[in-house]
Design an enzyme around this catalytic site. Structure first.
Site, PDB file in Angstrom:
ATOM      1  N   GLN A   1      -1.941  -7.997  10.380  1.00  0.00           N
ATOM      2  CA  GLN A   1      -0.600  -8.489  10.678  1.00  0.00           C
ATOM      3  C   GLN A   1      -0.623  -9.951  11.131  1.00  0.00           C
ATOM      4  O   GLN A   1       0.318 -10.704  10.873  1.00  0.00           O
ATOM      5  CB  GLN A   1       0.059  -7.607  11.736  1.00  0.00           C
ATOM      6  CG  GLN A   1       0.383  -6.211  11.234  1.00  0.00           C
ATOM      7  CD  GLN A   1       0.930  -5.312  12.329  1.00  0.00           C
ATOM      8  OE1 GLN A   1       1.279  -5.770  13.410  1.00  0.00           O
ATOM      9  NE2 GLN A   1       1.003  -4.026  12.055  1.00  0.00           N
TER      10      GLN A   1
ATOM     11  N   ASP B   1      -3.890   3.653   9.353  1.00  0.00           N
ATOM     12  CA  ASP B   1      -2.722   4.382   9.834  1.00  0.00           C
ATOM     13  C   ASP B   1      -2.703   5.852   9.437  1.00  0.00           C
ATOM     14  O   ASP B   1      -1.924   6.636   9.992  1.00  0.00           O
ATOM     15  CB  ASP B   1      -1.436   3.714   9.345  1.00  0.00           C
ATOM     16  CG  ASP B   1      -1.076   2.481  10.154  1.00  0.00           C
ATOM     17  OD1 ASP B   1      -1.621   2.311  11.267  1.00  0.00           O
ATOM     18  OD2 ASP B   1      -0.246   1.680   9.683  1.00  0.00           O
TER      19      ASP B   1
ATOM     20  N   LYS C   1       7.923   0.591   5.669  1.00  0.00           N
ATOM     21  CA  LYS C   1       8.125  -0.307   6.813  1.00  0.00           C
ATOM     22  C   LYS C   1       7.366  -1.613   6.595  1.00  0.00           C
ATOM     23  O   LYS C   1       7.873  -2.699   6.900  1.00  0.00           O
ATOM     24  CB  LYS C   1       7.659   0.396   8.087  1.00  0.00           C
ATOM     25  CG  LYS C   1       7.751  -0.441   9.353  1.00  0.00           C
ATOM     26  CD  LYS C   1       7.634   0.439  10.595  1.00  0.00           C
ATOM     27  CE  LYS C   1       6.283   1.112  10.731  1.00  0.00           C
ATOM     28  NZ  LYS C   1       5.248   0.211  11.291  1.00  0.00           N
TER      29      LYS C   1
END
Length: 409
Positions: free
Chosen positions: A146, A291, A22
């Site tokens: 991000q 994560d 992803k």
């Protein structure tokens, strides 16, 4: 959809193909908007990637990205640089409570025109695209990577490129390096030295096809399954490579603690439970791979191993407060666990309560991290369909390795 999980005999050496990363897919989709002659293979089939693709293809003025945090950050930067484009960027209720002020402030410093539609510092956003000519920005290094990657991805499309000064301690370095390496693959001049990221402008690239490596975060659940299985259990996962751009590839080293070996074959990895592993406390700084924290914590609990996990401050602002969610759900199972704003501490335990209902908090990783515990006790996963955010085929693949699911609601 709630699922009751039960276990058949775990099948060995099953081949599982996992869709593209992803993280890589979403970065490449933004770059493809800048360079239409970039072709992408093995794209992620996650909801997040679908939301991003849809937002990029829509002609109307409103783009809804649901729970997709990566899409929110990347699209904020992208739309801000698109002249004569006006977009309202919105998402789920949870997304409207996830902060984005740091990125918006950075883009405004470059000259971007972005307004908060509702609450100051949070989506939804009204973005009026402009030509940005300023080429220097400062941003704290310990924020979500991000934000930084969003700026890096649009940097080559800016007339004068971009220099990003990272202030203070830098976290999630592998994700910054992933973005950097993808830029390099397109022959874009970019560097990351000390506290400075520099990206040169580039208007055209040669025709190029990039094949996305499969997602290492998704592989973590199979590492957990093998760790919780008997010695000799194995599974083969495609398509992975040893020189991965993904920070979560550190799984191969971390899971040695649990007796799991990783053999890199051509375009795949073979995971095998070689031995019972170590019973000593697992101490791990996960600042570069937050994560996989949920998966590791659940694995440790399932094996009765204590762990001290640090570097987890970014988990507070994910789909849910993942640290509190872990504390709540593991406690229901009988764990002795405590959390801080950036760490998790699990003590040794010998009992796992059966038939506990695990709440998922609209968080895909909560559902997937707890599923392997079915190897130890019957367990029920509430709102199990949440996994589609990153891994649409998850429950089918669980069935393939012996964890059957029965819909109970």
């Amino acid at each position: 959809m709630d699922l009751k999980l039960q276990v058949e005999l775990l099948k060995s050496a099953k081949d599982i193909t996992i869709s593209g990363s992803k993280s890589e897919s979403n970065r490449l989709l933004i770059l493809q908007q800048i360079y239409p002659n970039l072709y992408i293979e093995n794209l992620s089939d996650s909801d997040d990637t679908h939301h991003l693709q849809e937002a990029l293809s829509l002609a109307n003025d409103i783009a809804d990205i649901g729970h997709a945090g990566t899409a929110m950050r990347f699209l904020t930067a992208f739309f801000a640089t698109q002249e004569d484009v006006v977009k309202v960027l919105q998402g789920s209720e949870r997304m409207h409570n996830r902060p984005i002020e740091i990125l918006v402030d950075a883009l405004r410093d470059l000259g971007a025109e972005i307004e908060y539609v509702e609450k100051e510092g949070y989506p939804p956003l009204k973005i009026t695209g402009k030509k940005l000519t300023k080429n220097k920005i400062s941003i704290n290094g310990n924020v979500s990577s991000q934000y930084i990657s969003a700026l890096m991805l649009v940097a080559p499309s800016l007339q004068n490129g971009l220099t990003i000064e990272l202030v203070g301690k830098i976290t999630s370095v592998p994700y910054i390096n992933m973005t950097l390496q993808l830029l390099h693959q397109l022959d874009i001049e970019a560097s990351f030295n000390d506290q400075l990221i520099k990206v040169a402008p580039k208007s055209i690239i040669n025709n190029q096809t990039i094949v996305v490596e499969s997602d290492w975060s998704s592989a973590s659940y199979f590492y957990s399954i093998i760790a919780l299985s008997k010695v000799g259990a194995s599974v083969k996962l495609s398509a992975y490579k040893k020189d991965s751009l993904q920070g979560d590839s550190c799984l191969a080293d971390i899971y040695k603690h649990f007796g799991v070996t990783t053999i890199f074959e051509e375009n795949s990895i073979l995971l095998t439970k070689e031995n019972e592993g170590k019973s000593t406390v697992l101490v791990q700084d996960l600042k570069n791979a937050p994560d996989i924290a949920q998966t590791i914590a659940v694995t440790c609990f399932g094996l009765g191993i204590a762990c001290d996990l640090t570097g987890l401050h970014t988990l507070k602002i994910k789909e849910t407060d993942r640290l509190e969610a872990l504390r709540e759900e593991l406690t229901k199972l009988g764990a002795d666990i405590s959390v801080t704003n950036e760490s998790l501490h699990l003590k040794t335990s010998s009992v796992i309560k059966e038939n506990v209902q695990i709440a998922t908090y609209n968080d895909h990783r909560m559902a997937m991290a707890f599923a392997p515990l079915a190897l130890k006790v019957p367990i029920e996963i509430l709102e199990a369909e949440v996994v589609t955010k990153s891994y649409r085929n998850f429950w089918n693949d669980m069935t393939s390795v012996g964890i059957k699911s029965i819909t109970v609601k």
